[in-house]
Scaffold this active site. Structure first.
Site, PDB file in Angstrom:
ATOM      1  N   ASP A  76      66.604  47.908  13.454  1.00  0.00           N
ATOM      2  CA  ASP A  76      65.154  47.917  13.661  1.00  0.00           C
ATOM      3  C   ASP A  76      64.843  48.630  14.971  1.00  0.00           C
ATOM      4  O   ASP A  76      65.421  48.313  16.014  1.00  0.00           O
ATOM      5  CB  ASP A  76      64.626  46.479  13.732  1.00  0.00           C
ATOM      6  CG  ASP A  76      63.124  46.425  13.966  1.00  0.00           C
ATOM      7  OD1 ASP A  76      62.366  46.712  13.010  1.00  0.00           O
ATOM      8  OD2 ASP A  76      62.697  46.122  15.091  1.00  0.00           O
ATOM      9  N   ARG A  84      64.982  36.555  23.901  1.00  0.00           N
ATOM     10  CA  ARG A  84      65.268  37.647  24.843  1.00  0.00           C
ATOM     11  C   ARG A  84      66.424  37.306  25.795  1.00  0.00           C
ATOM     12  O   ARG A  84      66.370  37.611  26.980  1.00  0.00           O
ATOM     13  CB  ARG A  84      64.021  38.006  25.648  1.00  0.00           C
ATOM     14  CG  ARG A  84      62.806  38.194  24.765  1.00  0.00           C
ATOM     15  CD  ARG A  84      61.567  38.426  25.555  1.00  0.00           C
ATOM     16  NE  ARG A  84      60.432  37.795  24.892  1.00  0.00           N
ATOM     17  CZ  ARG A  84      59.188  38.215  24.966  1.00  0.00           C
ATOM     18  NH1 ARG A  84      58.898  39.268  25.694  1.00  0.00           N
ATOM     19  NH2 ARG A  84      58.229  37.581  24.349  1.00  0.00           N
ATOM     20  N   ALA A 120      70.857  43.846  21.416  1.00  0.00           N
ATOM     21  CA  ALA A 120      72.107  43.826  22.202  1.00  0.00           C
ATOM     22  C   ALA A 120      72.122  45.079  23.055  1.00  0.00           C
ATOM     23  O   ALA A 120      71.695  46.139  22.618  1.00  0.00           O
ATOM     24  CB  ALA A 120      73.321  43.781  21.287  1.00  0.00           C
ATOM     25  N   LEU A 146      66.971  35.066  20.110  1.00  0.00           N
ATOM     26  CA  LEU A 146      67.665  34.529  21.291  1.00  0.00           C
ATOM     27  C   LEU A 146      66.669  34.303  22.434  1.00  0.00           C
ATOM     28  O   LEU A 146      67.058  34.031  23.558  1.00  0.00           O
ATOM     29  CB  LEU A 146      68.751  35.508  21.765  1.00  0.00           C
ATOM     30  CG  LEU A 146      69.890  35.783  20.772  1.00  0.00           C
ATOM     31  CD1 LEU A 146      70.810  36.888  21.294  1.00  0.00           C
ATOM     32  CD2 LEU A 146      70.689  34.502  20.512  1.00  0.00           C
ATOM     33  N   GLN A 200      57.196  40.934  10.349  1.00  0.00           N
ATOM     34  CA  GLN A 200      58.153  40.798  11.454  1.00  0.00           C
ATOM     35  C   GLN A 200      57.419  40.091  12.593  1.00  0.00           C
ATOM     36  O   GLN A 200      56.438  40.603  13.115  1.00  0.00           O
ATOM     37  CB  GLN A 200      58.616  42.200  11.879  1.00  0.00           C
ATOM     38  CG  GLN A 200      59.490  42.170  13.082  1.00  0.00           C
ATOM     39  CD  GLN A 200      60.047  43.509  13.518  1.00  0.00           C
ATOM     40  OE1 GLN A 200      60.280  43.693  14.702  1.00  0.00           O
ATOM     41  NE2 GLN A 200      60.293  44.429  12.607  1.00  0.00           N
ATOM     42  N   TYR A 218      59.534  52.056  21.752  1.00  0.00           N
ATOM     43  CA  TYR A 218      60.695  51.606  22.535  1.00  0.00           C
ATOM     44  C   TYR A 218      61.294  52.799  23.283  1.00  0.00           C
ATOM     45  O   TYR A 218      62.052  53.590  22.723  1.00  0.00           O
ATOM     46  CB  TYR A 218      61.767  50.973  21.639  1.00  0.00           C
ATOM     47  CG  TYR A 218      61.322  49.730  20.881  1.00  0.00           C
ATOM     48  CD1 TYR A 218      60.247  48.956  21.314  1.00  0.00           C
ATOM     49  CD2 TYR A 218      61.996  49.311  19.738  1.00  0.00           C
ATOM     50  CE1 TYR A 218      59.844  47.825  20.609  1.00  0.00           C
ATOM     51  CE2 TYR A 218      61.604  48.177  19.031  1.00  0.00           C
ATOM     52  CZ  TYR A 218      60.518  47.445  19.474  1.00  0.00           C
ATOM     53  OH  TYR A 218      60.132  46.325  18.779  1.00  0.00           O
ATOM     54  N   TRP A 255      65.202  47.509  20.613  1.00  0.00           N
ATOM     55  CA  TRP A 255      64.206  47.616  21.686  1.00  0.00           C
ATOM     56  C   TRP A 255      64.905  47.812  23.038  1.00  0.00           C
ATOM     57  O   TRP A 255      64.659  48.795  23.744  1.00  0.00           O
ATOM     58  CB  TRP A 255      63.310  46.363  21.696  1.00  0.00           C
ATOM     59  CG  TRP A 255      62.288  46.296  22.794  1.00  0.00           C
ATOM     60  CD1 TRP A 255      61.840  47.345  23.560  1.00  0.00           C
ATOM     61  CD2 TRP A 255      61.570  45.140  23.252  1.00  0.00           C
ATOM     62  NE1 TRP A 255      60.884  46.906  24.455  1.00  0.00           N
ATOM     63  CE2 TRP A 255      60.705  45.559  24.286  1.00  0.00           C
ATOM     64  CE3 TRP A 255      61.573  43.799  22.890  1.00  0.00           C
ATOM     65  CZ2 TRP A 255      59.848  44.665  24.960  1.00  0.00           C
ATOM     66  CZ3 TRP A 255      60.711  42.923  23.557  1.00  0.00           C
ATOM     67  CH2 TRP A 255      59.860  43.343  24.578  1.00  0.00           C
TER      68      TRP A 255
HETATM   69  N1  LIG Z   1      57.590  43.819  16.237  1.00  0.00           N
HETATM   70  C1  LIG Z   1      57.513  43.427  17.479  1.00  0.00           C
HETATM   71  O1  LIG Z   1      56.429  43.344  18.054  1.00  0.00           O
HETATM   72  C2  LIG Z   1      58.775  43.070  18.208  1.00  0.00           C
HETATM   73  C3  LIG Z   1      58.722  42.448  19.454  1.00  0.00           C
HETATM   74  C4  LIG Z   1      59.922  42.097  20.072  1.00  0.00           C
HETATM   75  C5  LIG Z   1      61.133  42.381  19.461  1.00  0.00           C
HETATM   76  N2  LIG Z   1      61.155  43.026  18.254  1.00  0.00           N
HETATM   77  C6  LIG Z   1      62.422  43.392  17.582  1.00  0.00           C
HETATM   78  O2  LIG Z   1      63.333  42.304  17.623  1.00  0.00           O
HETATM   79  C7  LIG Z   1      64.535  42.721  18.290  1.00  0.00           C
HETATM   80  C8  LIG Z   1      65.182  41.558  18.990  1.00  0.00           C
HETATM   81  O3  LIG Z   1      64.313  40.973  19.924  1.00  0.00           O
HETATM   82  P1  LIG Z   1      64.551  41.028  21.490  1.00  0.00           P
HETATM   83  O4  LIG Z   1      65.440  42.172  21.821  1.00  0.00           O
HETATM   84  O5  LIG Z   1      63.212  40.902  22.104  1.00  0.00           O
HETATM   85  O6  LIG Z   1      65.234  39.633  21.815  1.00  0.00           O
HETATM   86  P2  LIG Z   1      66.590  38.873  21.460  1.00  0.00           P
HETATM   87  O7  LIG Z   1      67.264  39.466  20.327  1.00  0.00           O
HETATM   88  O8  LIG Z   1      66.192  37.453  21.419  1.00  0.00           O
HETATM   89  O9  LIG Z   1      67.410  39.104  22.805  1.00  0.00           O
HETATM   90  C9  LIG Z   1      68.045  40.309  23.058  1.00  0.00           C
HETATM   91  C10 LIG Z   1      68.548  40.346  24.489  1.00  0.00           C
HETATM   92  O10 LIG Z   1      69.315  39.190  24.788  1.00  0.00           O
HETATM   93  C11 LIG Z   1      70.483  39.555  25.547  1.00  0.00           C
HETATM   94  N3  LIG Z   1      71.642  39.303  24.667  1.00  0.00           N
HETATM   95  C12 LIG Z   1      71.789  39.654  23.364  1.00  0.00           C
HETATM   96  N4  LIG Z   1      72.964  39.255  22.874  1.00  0.00           N
HETATM   97  C13 LIG Z   1      73.592  38.625  23.871  1.00  0.00           C
HETATM   98  C14 LIG Z   1      74.838  37.974  23.974  1.00  0.00           C
HETATM   99  N5  LIG Z   1      75.652  37.892  22.929  1.00  0.00           N
HETATM  100  N6  LIG Z   1      75.186  37.415  25.164  1.00  0.00           N
HETATM  101  C15 LIG Z   1      74.348  37.481  26.206  1.00  0.00           C
HETATM  102  N7  LIG Z   1      73.142  38.083  26.175  1.00  0.00           N
HETATM  103  C16 LIG Z   1      72.760  38.645  25.017  1.00  0.00           C
HETATM  104  C17 LIG Z   1      70.336  41.039  25.878  1.00  0.00           C
HETATM  105  O11 LIG Z   1      69.592  41.226  27.078  1.00  0.00           O
HETATM  106  P3  LIG Z   1      70.230  41.092  28.563  1.00  0.00           P
HETATM  107  O12 LIG Z   1      71.665  41.463  28.484  1.00  0.00           O
HETATM  108  O13 LIG Z   1      69.418  41.996  29.398  1.00  0.00           O
HETATM  109  O14 LIG Z   1      69.994  39.671  28.930  1.00  0.00           O
HETATM  110  C18 LIG Z   1      69.478  41.524  24.719  1.00  0.00           C
HETATM  111  O15 LIG Z   1      68.756  42.676  25.009  1.00  0.00           O
HETATM  112  C19 LIG Z   1      64.074  43.870  19.184  1.00  0.00           C
HETATM  113  O16 LIG Z   1      65.147  44.681  19.613  1.00  0.00           O
HETATM  114  C20 LIG Z   1      63.105  44.563  18.264  1.00  0.00           C
HETATM  115  O17 LIG Z   1      63.817  45.336  17.308  1.00  0.00           O
HETATM  116  C21 LIG Z   1      59.990  43.349  17.628  1.00  0.00           C
END
Ligand SMILES: NC(=O)c1ccc[n+]([C@@H]2O[C@H](COP(=O)([O-])OP(=O)(O)OC[C@H]3O[C@@H](n4cnc5c(N)ncnc54)[C@H](OP(=O)(O)O)[C@@H]3O)[C@@H](O)[C@H]2O)c1
Length: 331
Positions: free
Chosen positions: A52, A223, A295, A221, A190, A57, A21
């Site tokens: 994913d 977000r 990431a 995480l 999901q 996105y 995303w």
């Molecule tokens: N089906 C749905 O409705 C839905 C909704 C939401 C998400 N998703 C899926 O789930 C995936 C993951 O969720 P998400 O991206 O919302 O949240 P997440 O995985 O909880 O957080 C990702 C964000 O955290 C930060 N981050 C990641 N790894 C890090 C690290 N090692 N150290 C420091 N910061 C780090 C980055 O943003 P910053 O660097 O900007 O802080 C990254 O974009 C999405 O990409 C998508 O594929 C699906």
């Protein structure tokens, strides 16, 4: 890396699946395309074979980035998960939101999963991804204007045609899953799940455990919050949706910060970052099959993938869960 099977299929996904995303930039204050591609490639080199994404996105950008990143890889060594049912180019179905507040761009988004729409979306996704099949095809959000039967029948056709291997859903509750199951075999749901967002434990997890469906935990995480880097007083970049999300309200940041302080000694003892500890805890919760972790660059991607080199004992998990009992967030 470790791998887990989805439901009773032969589809193995990496425990850390790359969430693309933020790679699309949209709602995350933009992203460097090269950084996103590098992040996916380095993840793959560490065994993160599952990715994913979704058409919404970046309105196609994330899928294009995934397509570019996996170019040249042996197709059957990569698992592509994408979605349908969020339209930005068709005003039909349930109005979801206007993204001006979340991303700066004035786009009306609709949740729509009519038959023709799904068939068209699938063709578009295949082109952007540069492939001829999708491993797991998921409705992105429920669409109250289309019978679930119609959406699932469209996906059944795509499976018959070999364009899709397995059907999944996102953001469905137990009743919606049961309805969909009348028309198709679902393998997964999901849904959001993190240490601070455990709403699915009451009903959805028991339903999935009982019916042998996999749960793909998104935003584990929370977000970025649970990496410990987003602290009270944090200022987000323009176009970053997180500024309006409840977890990032000042009081919640303060409370989460105190909670994360409790985890730091255990993380240090195990030579893990907070984010890695959080990923491992999430993967050990009942009913959770894999984590979808976003990431934005290689550094984050490496850290996230390497979490799986370690593991937590039952006692360590219980200690973390006890600390969590003390955390109460405001609404
Ligand atoms: N089906 C749905 O409705 C839905 C909704 C939401 C998400 N998703 C899926 O789930 C995936 C993951 O969720 P998400 O991206 O919302 O949240 P997440 O995985 O909880 O957080 C990702 C964000 O955290 C930060 N981050 C990641 N790894 C890090 C690290 N090692 N150290 C420091 N910061 C780090 C980055 O943003 P910053 O660097 O900007 O802080 C990254 O974009 C999405 O990409 C998508 O594929 C699906």
């Amino acid at each position: 890396m470790k791998y887990r099977k989805l439901a009773n299929t032969d589809l193995l996904l990496s425990e850390v699946t790359f969430g693309a995303w933020a790679a699309g930039g949209w709602m995350w204050g933009g992203t460097e395309r090269k950084d996103a591609i590098d992040a996916i490639r380095v993840s793959y080199s560490l065994g993160v074979t599952s990715i994913d994404t979704a058409p919404i996105y970046g309105q196609g950008t994330s899928e294009e980035i995934v397509g570019e990143a996996i170019k040249g890889l042996q197709r059957d060594r990569v698992q592509i998960l994408t979605k349908y049912g969020m339209r930005w180019d068709l005003k039909k179905g349930d109005f979801a939101f206007n993204s001006k507040k979340n991303s700066g761009e004035n786009i009306d988004i609709y949740k729509y999963a009519g038959k023709e729409s799904i068939i068209k979306e699938c063709e578009d996704s295949l082109k952007r991804l540069g492939t001829d099949y999708i491993d797991l095809y998921q409705i992105h959000w429920p669409d109250s204007t289309t019978p679930i039967e119609e959406s699932m029948e469209a996906v059944s056709r795509l499976i018959e045609q070999g364009k899709v291997r397995y059907a999944g859903v996102c953001n469905y509750d137990a009743a919606q899953m049961a309805e969909a199951e009348k028309y198709i075999t679902l393998v997964s749901d999901q849904v959001p799940y993190s240490m601070v967002n455990r709403g699915i434990e009451a009903e959805l997890i028991p339903h999935c455990l009982e019916n042998n469906k996999s749960i793909l935990a998104y935003s584990p995480l929370e977000r970025g919050l649970l990496t410990g880097k987003i602290r009270p007083g944090h200022l987000f970049a323009p176009g970053d949706h997180r500024k309006d999300v409840k977890f990032f309200k000042e009081e919640n940041l303060r409370r989460t910060d105190e909670f994360l302080d409790l985890l730091k000694p255990l993380a240090a003892e195990k030579h893990l970052t907070l984010g890695q500890l959080v990923i491992l805890w999430t993967l050990q919760q009942p009913g959770i099959t894999i984590t979808l972790v976003g990431a934005r660059n290689s550094e984050q991607a490496i850290e996230n993938a390497k979490a799986i080199d370690s593991s937590l004992s039952k006692e360590e998990i219980a200690t973390i869960t006890d600390y969590l009992e003390q955390l109460e967030l405001t609404v």
